[in-house]
Design a protein around this motif. Structure first.
Motif, PDB file in Angstrom:
ATOM      1  N   ALA A 166     103.736 -44.261  89.028  1.00  0.00           N
ATOM      2  CA  ALA A 166     103.088 -43.164  88.308  1.00  0.00           C
ATOM      3  C   ALA A 166     102.302 -43.692  87.110  1.00  0.00           C
ATOM      4  CB  ALA A 166     104.125 -42.147  87.855  1.00  0.00           C
ATOM      5  N   ASN A 167     102.821 -44.699  86.439  1.00  0.00           N
ATOM      6  CA  ASN A 167     102.147 -45.262  85.272  1.00  0.00           C
ATOM      7  C   ASN A 167     100.860 -45.990  85.628  1.00  0.00           C
ATOM      8  OD1 ASN A 167     104.121 -44.295  83.596  1.00  0.00           O
ATOM      9  ND2 ASN A 167     105.060 -46.276  83.220  1.00  0.00           N
ATOM     10  N   GLU A 168     100.739 -46.456  86.850  1.00  0.00           N
ATOM     11  CA  GLU A 168      99.550 -47.209  87.254  1.00  0.00           C
ATOM     12  C   GLU A 168      98.286 -46.361  87.204  1.00  0.00           C
ATOM     13  OE1 GLU A 168     100.334 -49.083  90.990  1.00  0.00           O
ATOM     14  OE2 GLU A 168     102.054 -50.169  90.192  1.00  0.00           O
ATOM     15  N   ASP A 169      98.417 -45.035  87.353  1.00  0.00           N
ATOM     16  CA  ASP A 169      97.262 -44.149  87.342  1.00  0.00           C
ATOM     17  C   ASP A 169      96.961 -43.589  85.950  1.00  0.00           C
ATOM     18  OD1 ASP A 169      96.980 -44.494  90.080  1.00  0.00           O
ATOM     19  OD2 ASP A 169      98.240 -42.766  90.556  1.00  0.00           O
ATOM     20  N   GLU A 170      97.829 -43.834  84.998  1.00  0.00           N
ATOM     21  CA  GLU A 170      97.654 -43.307  83.650  1.00  0.00           C
ATOM     22  C   GLU A 170      96.617 -44.098  82.873  1.00  0.00           C
ATOM     23  OE1 GLU A 170     100.973 -41.941  81.029  1.00  0.00           O
ATOM     24  OE2 GLU A 170     102.115 -43.026  82.557  1.00  0.00           O
ATOM     25  N   PRO A 171      95.976 -43.434  81.896  1.00  0.00           N
ATOM     26  CA  PRO A 171      95.109 -44.185  80.992  1.00  0.00           C
ATOM     27  C   PRO A 171      95.946 -45.205  80.226  1.00  0.00           C
ATOM     28  CG  PRO A 171      94.940 -41.816  80.591  1.00  0.00           C
ATOM     29  CD  PRO A 171      96.021 -42.033  81.588  1.00  0.00           C
ATOM     30  N   ARG A 172      95.353 -46.340  79.920  1.00  0.00           N
ATOM     31  CA  ARG A 172      96.052 -47.397  79.191  1.00  0.00           C
ATOM     32  C   ARG A 172      95.472 -47.481  77.786  1.00  0.00           C
ATOM     33  NH1 ARG A 172      99.235 -50.107  82.599  1.00  0.00           N
ATOM     34  NH2 ARG A 172      99.252 -52.091  81.519  1.00  0.00           N
ATOM     35  N   VAL A 173      96.346 -47.576  76.818  1.00  0.00           N
ATOM     36  CA  VAL A 173      95.973 -47.547  75.404  1.00  0.00           C
ATOM     37  C   VAL A 173      96.096 -48.954  74.823  1.00  0.00           C
ATOM     38  CG1 VAL A 173      96.567 -46.552  73.167  1.00  0.00           C
ATOM     39  CG2 VAL A 173      96.823 -45.178  75.251  1.00  0.00           C
ATOM     40  N   PRO A 174      95.077 -49.438  74.120  1.00  0.00           N
ATOM     41  CA  PRO A 174      95.172 -50.766  73.513  1.00  0.00           C
ATOM     42  C   PRO A 174      96.102 -50.744  72.300  1.00  0.00           C
ATOM     43  CG  PRO A 174      93.017 -49.814  73.086  1.00  0.00           C
ATOM     44  CD  PRO A 174      93.757 -48.850  73.942  1.00  0.00           C
ATOM     45  N   ILE A 175      97.036 -51.669  72.289  1.00  0.00           N
ATOM     46  CA  ILE A 175      97.990 -51.837  71.198  1.00  0.00           C
ATOM     47  C   ILE A 175      97.725 -53.208  70.577  1.00  0.00           C
ATOM     48  CG2 ILE A 175     100.446 -51.975  70.592  1.00  0.00           C
ATOM     49  CD1 ILE A 175      99.558 -49.250  71.709  1.00  0.00           C
ATOM     50  N   VAL A 176      97.703 -53.272  69.258  1.00  0.00           N
ATOM     51  CA  VAL A 176      97.456 -54.542  68.580  1.00  0.00           C
ATOM     52  C   VAL A 176      98.581 -54.841  67.599  1.00  0.00           C
ATOM     53  CG1 VAL A 176      94.953 -54.424  68.788  1.00  0.00           C
ATOM     54  CG2 VAL A 176      96.049 -53.453  66.791  1.00  0.00           C
ATOM     55  N   GLY A 207     111.554 -56.048  62.196  1.00  0.00           N
ATOM     56  CA  GLY A 207     112.560 -55.356  61.397  1.00  0.00           C
ATOM     57  C   GLY A 207     112.294 -53.881  61.206  1.00  0.00           C
ATOM     58  N   GLY A 208     111.586 -53.274  62.141  1.00  0.00           N
ATOM     59  CA  GLY A 208     111.295 -51.842  62.064  1.00  0.00           C
ATOM     60  C   GLY A 208     110.042 -51.500  61.287  1.00  0.00           C
ATOM     61  N   ASN A 209     109.388 -52.492  60.683  1.00  0.00           N
ATOM     62  CA  ASN A 209     108.137 -52.232  59.956  1.00  0.00           C
ATOM     63  C   ASN A 209     107.021 -51.901  60.935  1.00  0.00           C
ATOM     64  OD1 ASN A 209     109.293 -52.809  57.445  1.00  0.00           O
ATOM     65  ND2 ASN A 209     108.945 -54.996  57.739  1.00  0.00           N
ATOM     66  N   ASP A 210     106.138 -50.995  60.537  1.00  0.00           N
ATOM     67  CA  ASP A 210     105.027 -50.571  61.396  1.00  0.00           C
ATOM     68  C   ASP A 210     103.920 -51.617  61.397  1.00  0.00           C
ATOM     69  OD1 ASP A 210     106.310 -48.216  62.045  1.00  0.00           O
ATOM     70  OD2 ASP A 210     105.351 -47.082  60.442  1.00  0.00           O
ATOM     71  N   VAL A 211     104.116 -52.673  62.187  1.00  0.00           N
ATOM     72  CA  VAL A 211     103.128 -53.752  62.263  1.00  0.00           C
ATOM     73  C   VAL A 211     102.243 -53.548  63.492  1.00  0.00           C
ATOM     74  CG1 VAL A 211     102.801 -56.247  62.420  1.00  0.00           C
ATOM     75  CG2 VAL A 211     104.665 -55.321  61.034  1.00  0.00           C
ATOM     76  N   ALA A 212     102.849 -53.437  64.671  1.00  0.00           N
ATOM     77  CA  ALA A 212     102.080 -53.163  65.891  1.00  0.00           C
ATOM     78  C   ALA A 212     101.694 -51.685  65.882  1.00  0.00           C
ATOM     79  CB  ALA A 212     102.906 -53.481  67.128  1.00  0.00           C
ATOM     80  N   THR A 213     100.450 -51.407  66.268  1.00  0.00           N
ATOM     81  CA  THR A 213      99.937 -50.036  66.272  1.00  0.00           C
ATOM     82  C   THR A 213      98.935 -49.869  67.400  1.00  0.00           C
ATOM     83  OG1 THR A 213      98.080 -50.564  64.815  1.00  0.00           O
ATOM     84  CG2 THR A 213     100.113 -49.828  63.741  1.00  0.00           C
ATOM     85  N   VAL A 214      98.566 -48.617  67.642  1.00  0.00           N
ATOM     86  CA  VAL A 214      97.440 -48.344  68.526  1.00  0.00           C
ATOM     87  C   VAL A 214      96.210 -48.924  67.839  1.00  0.00           C
ATOM     88  CG1 VAL A 214      96.004 -46.512  69.513  1.00  0.00           C
ATOM     89  CG2 VAL A 214      98.494 -46.266  69.484  1.00  0.00           C
ATOM     90  N   ASP A 215      95.319 -49.512  68.614  1.00  0.00           N
ATOM     91  CA  ASP A 215      94.097 -50.110  68.074  1.00  0.00           C
ATOM     92  C   ASP A 215      93.437 -49.126  67.095  1.00  0.00           C
ATOM     93  OD1 ASP A 215      91.369 -50.858  67.680  1.00  0.00           O
ATOM     94  OD2 ASP A 215      91.418 -52.002  69.540  1.00  0.00           O
ATOM     95  N   PRO A 216      93.212 -49.542  65.851  1.00  0.00           N
ATOM     96  CA  PRO A 216      92.636 -48.649  64.837  1.00  0.00           C
ATOM     97  C   PRO A 216      91.295 -48.032  65.242  1.00  0.00           C
ATOM     98  CG  PRO A 216      93.467 -50.632  63.809  1.00  0.00           C
ATOM     99  CD  PRO A 216      93.545 -50.851  65.303  1.00  0.00           C
ATOM    100  N   ASP A 217      90.489 -48.733  66.018  1.00  0.00           N
ATOM    101  CA  ASP A 217      89.216 -48.160  66.469  1.00  0.00           C
ATOM    102  C   ASP A 217      89.452 -46.953  67.368  1.00  0.00           C
ATOM    103  OD1 ASP A 217      87.754 -50.045  65.055  1.00  0.00           O
ATOM    104  OD2 ASP A 217      87.541 -51.382  66.783  1.00  0.00           O
ATOM    105  N   ILE A 218      90.486 -47.020  68.195  1.00  0.00           N
ATOM    106  CA  ILE A 218      90.825 -45.894  69.077  1.00  0.00           C
ATOM    107  C   ILE A 218      91.322 -44.723  68.237  1.00  0.00           C
ATOM    108  CG2 ILE A 218      92.366 -45.119  70.921  1.00  0.00           C
ATOM    109  CD1 ILE A 218      90.180 -47.047  71.861  1.00  0.00           C
ATOM    110  N   VAL A 219      92.171 -45.008  67.261  1.00  0.00           N
ATOM    111  CA  VAL A 219      92.696 -43.959  66.382  1.00  0.00           C
ATOM    112  C   VAL A 219      91.549 -43.255  65.666  1.00  0.00           C
ATOM    113  CG1 VAL A 219      94.123 -43.492  64.346  1.00  0.00           C
ATOM    114  CG2 VAL A 219      94.930 -45.085  66.097  1.00  0.00           C
TER     115      VAL A 219
END
Length: 72
Positions: free
Chosen positions: A4-14, A42-54
């Motif tokens: 099911a995930n193969e057909d979903e849109p994929r979001v860039p994560i950085v 350690g739970g810090n918000d380092v990885a995020t959705v690509d800022p350009d997409i946001v």
């Protein structure tokens, strides 16, 4: 990843700290980012959705809501 995930849109994560980029199925984004940040940062918000997409999504929503229209 399920079939099911193969057909979903994929979001860039950085992750600037790990110097990595990946594309995650939309339904897995929140869980994947949270798990990455918990395990590696350690739970810090380092990885995020690509800022350009946001930014693009925020602009689309603002336009849809009429927030970017000039005042008359």
């Amino acid at each position: 990843m399920t079939a099911a995930n193969e057909d979903e849109p994929r979001v860039p994560i950085v992750c600037a700290e790990c110097e990595t980029t990946s594309r995650i199925p939309l339904s897995d984004v929140a869980e994947t980012v949270e798990r990455h940040n918990e395990q590696l940062h350690g739970g810090n918000d380092v990885a995020t959705v690509d800022p350009d997409i946001v930014d693009t999504i925020a602009d689309l929503v603002a336009t849809d809501l009429g927030l970017l229209e000039d005042a008359e």
